[in-house]
Design a protein around this motif. Structure first.
Motif, PDB file in Angstrom:
ATOM      1  N   LEU A 153     -20.864   6.113   1.211  1.00  0.00           N
ATOM      2  CA  LEU A 153     -21.044   7.059   2.310  1.00  0.00           C
ATOM      3  C   LEU A 153     -21.094   8.487   1.786  1.00  0.00           C
ATOM      4  CD1 LEU A 153     -21.157   7.231   5.458  1.00  0.00           C
ATOM      5  CD2 LEU A 153     -18.693   7.610   5.390  1.00  0.00           C
ATOM      6  N   TRP A 154     -20.224   8.806   0.835  1.00  0.00           N
ATOM      7  CA  TRP A 154     -20.190  10.151   0.270  1.00  0.00           C
ATOM      8  C   TRP A 154     -21.307  10.378  -0.747  1.00  0.00           C
ATOM      9  CZ3 TRP A 154     -14.240  11.190  -0.718  1.00  0.00           C
ATOM     10  CH2 TRP A 154     -13.591  11.238   0.524  1.00  0.00           C
ATOM     11  N   SER A 201     -11.452   7.712  -3.685  1.00  0.00           N
ATOM     12  CA  SER A 201     -12.896   7.763  -3.415  1.00  0.00           C
ATOM     13  C   SER A 201     -13.528   8.992  -4.063  1.00  0.00           C
ATOM     14  CB  SER A 201     -13.153   7.781  -1.906  1.00  0.00           C
ATOM     15  OG  SER A 201     -12.578   6.677  -1.271  1.00  0.00           O
ATOM     16  N   LEU A 202     -12.873  10.137  -3.921  1.00  0.00           N
ATOM     17  CA  LEU A 202     -13.380  11.373  -4.528  1.00  0.00           C
ATOM     18  C   LEU A 202     -13.409  11.251  -6.041  1.00  0.00           C
ATOM     19  CD1 LEU A 202     -14.304  14.312  -4.326  1.00  0.00           C
ATOM     20  CD2 LEU A 202     -11.885  14.979  -4.300  1.00  0.00           C
ATOM     21  N   LEU A 203     -12.381  10.657  -6.614  1.00  0.00           N
ATOM     22  CA  LEU A 203     -12.335  10.457  -8.061  1.00  0.00           C
ATOM     23  C   LEU A 203     -13.496   9.597  -8.528  1.00  0.00           C
ATOM     24  CD1 LEU A 203     -10.809  10.848 -10.750  1.00  0.00           C
ATOM     25  CD2 LEU A 203      -9.469   8.812 -10.171  1.00  0.00           C
ATOM     26  N   LEU A 204     -13.818   8.560  -7.767  1.00  0.00           N
ATOM     27  CA  LEU A 204     -14.903   7.656  -8.148  1.00  0.00           C
ATOM     28  C   LEU A 204     -16.268   8.344  -8.090  1.00  0.00           C
ATOM     29  CD1 LEU A 204     -13.785   4.336  -6.394  1.00  0.00           C
ATOM     30  CD2 LEU A 204     -13.832   4.819  -8.853  1.00  0.00           C
ATOM     31  N   PHE A 217     -21.635  12.512   5.450  1.00  0.00           N
ATOM     32  CA  PHE A 217     -20.673  12.060   6.445  1.00  0.00           C
ATOM     33  C   PHE A 217     -19.318  11.859   5.781  1.00  0.00           C
ATOM     34  CE2 PHE A 217     -24.719  10.328   8.264  1.00  0.00           C
ATOM     35  CZ  PHE A 217     -24.796  11.240   9.308  1.00  0.00           C
ATOM     36  N   LEU A 218     -18.256  11.989   6.556  1.00  0.00           N
ATOM     37  CA  LEU A 218     -16.903  11.932   6.006  1.00  0.00           C
ATOM     38  C   LEU A 218     -16.240  10.563   6.147  1.00  0.00           C
ATOM     39  CD1 LEU A 218     -15.432  15.359   7.214  1.00  0.00           C
ATOM     40  CD2 LEU A 218     -16.436  14.796   4.996  1.00  0.00           C
ATOM     41  N   LEU A 265      -8.966  19.510  -2.056  1.00  0.00           N
ATOM     42  CA  LEU A 265      -8.219  20.259  -1.040  1.00  0.00           C
ATOM     43  C   LEU A 265      -9.026  20.467   0.237  1.00  0.00           C
ATOM     44  CD1 LEU A 265      -5.610  21.774  -0.335  1.00  0.00           C
ATOM     45  CD2 LEU A 265      -6.648  23.840  -1.297  1.00  0.00           C
ATOM     46  N   LEU A 266     -10.256  20.962   0.086  1.00  0.00           N
ATOM     47  CA  LEU A 266     -11.063  21.308   1.258  1.00  0.00           C
ATOM     48  C   LEU A 266     -11.846  20.142   1.829  1.00  0.00           C
ATOM     49  CD1 LEU A 266     -12.490  24.801   0.175  1.00  0.00           C
ATOM     50  CD2 LEU A 266     -10.272  24.225   1.193  1.00  0.00           C
ATOM     51  N   GLY A 267     -12.134  19.159   0.986  1.00  0.00           N
ATOM     52  CA  GLY A 267     -12.955  18.039   1.446  1.00  0.00           C
ATOM     53  C   GLY A 267     -12.183  16.782   1.767  1.00  0.00           C
ATOM     54  N   VAL A 268     -10.922  16.711   1.341  1.00  0.00           N
ATOM     55  CA  VAL A 268     -10.120  15.505   1.578  1.00  0.00           C
ATOM     56  C   VAL A 268      -8.805  15.849   2.283  1.00  0.00           C
ATOM     57  CG1 VAL A 268      -8.834  13.628   0.487  1.00  0.00           C
ATOM     58  CG2 VAL A 268     -11.136  14.196  -0.330  1.00  0.00           C
ATOM     59  N   VAL A 269      -7.969  16.652   1.627  1.00  0.00           N
ATOM     60  CA  VAL A 269      -6.617  16.902   2.133  1.00  0.00           C
ATOM     61  C   VAL A 269      -6.632  17.562   3.512  1.00  0.00           C
ATOM     62  CG1 VAL A 269      -4.468  18.164   1.742  1.00  0.00           C
ATOM     63  CG2 VAL A 269      -5.608  17.021  -0.175  1.00  0.00           C
TER      64      VAL A 269
END
Length: 207
Positions: free
Chosen positions: A41-42, A78-81, A56-57, A98-102
């Motif tokens: 999705l990302w 997911s972000l790490l991958l 999409f988030l 920080l801005l896209g996940v947390v």
């Protein structure tokens, strides 16, 4: 930003009941499955300027399915991958974390808490408010704070961000809301026990 983002993730991880999680194979498979589901999705990104890509988030579904702590941890995976797959750059990892996940996932879970505390607990409230509208608000918040960061860090001026990033936001609101709303509806109907924030006794029984 990477220090602050990692600190929040570590606090979330520290407060997870790991013994219970490790003893529950279903919960493990669900957690990692949700993290993997976010990756394609990302990866579906679109943008004109480097660093101003949109996608999409799906974070509202993750927050409602796994809760804040595990949702934050799995979305970080997911972000790490996708960073390992070179869809995002390593220098931007801290900002994306920080801005896209947390912040978006925390905001989405906070909206759920507000609906649970102050609105009538009904199945349709859970699906349409905590799910559908919550998802639209979440992607709006993520897009706005990321836009502000891009201008503040002087990577792009405001007009460039407005023309190449913020202008796309109205086109993302309904699809993001629909994507999460449909996913949450299917899960609540067919796999309600997968949803950590949903209980029949709260939203369905005696309504």
């Amino acid at each position: 930003m990477i220090v602050l983002g990692m600190l929040v993730v570590l606090v979330a991880a520290w407060n997870i009941d790991w013994r219970a999680w490790l003893s529950d194979k279903t919960r493990q498979h669900l957690s990692f499955g949700a993290a993997i589901a976010l990756v394609p999705l990302w990866m579906l990104q679109a943008g004109v300027k480097e660093g101003l890509e949109v996608h999409f988030l799906g974070l509202t579904t993750l927050a409602l399915m796994l809760g804040w702590r595990m949702g934050l941890l799995m979305s970080s995976v997911s972000l790490l991958l996708i960073t390992l797959f070179s869809f995002e750059s390593w220098p931007a990892f801290g900002v994306n974390l920080l801005l896209g996940v947390v912040i978006p996932l925390t905001f989405s879970y906070f909206v759920f808490l507000l609906t649970y505390s102050y609105l009538y607990r009904h199945l349709f409230v859970y699906i349409f408010v905590a799910g559908f509208f919550n998802a639209a608000l979440t992607i709006a918040v993520k897009t706005l704070i990321f836009s502000g960061y891009m201008v503040w860090s002087e990577q792009y001026n405001w007009q460039t961000v407005l023309d190449n990033y913020l202008s796309v936001l109205p086109l993302l609101l309904f699809p993001e809301a629909l994507l999460n709303g449909m996913a949450i509806t299917v899960l609540v109907v067919f796999k309600p026990h997968w949803m950590r924030t949903y209980l029949d006794r709260d939203y369905l029984i005696n309504k």
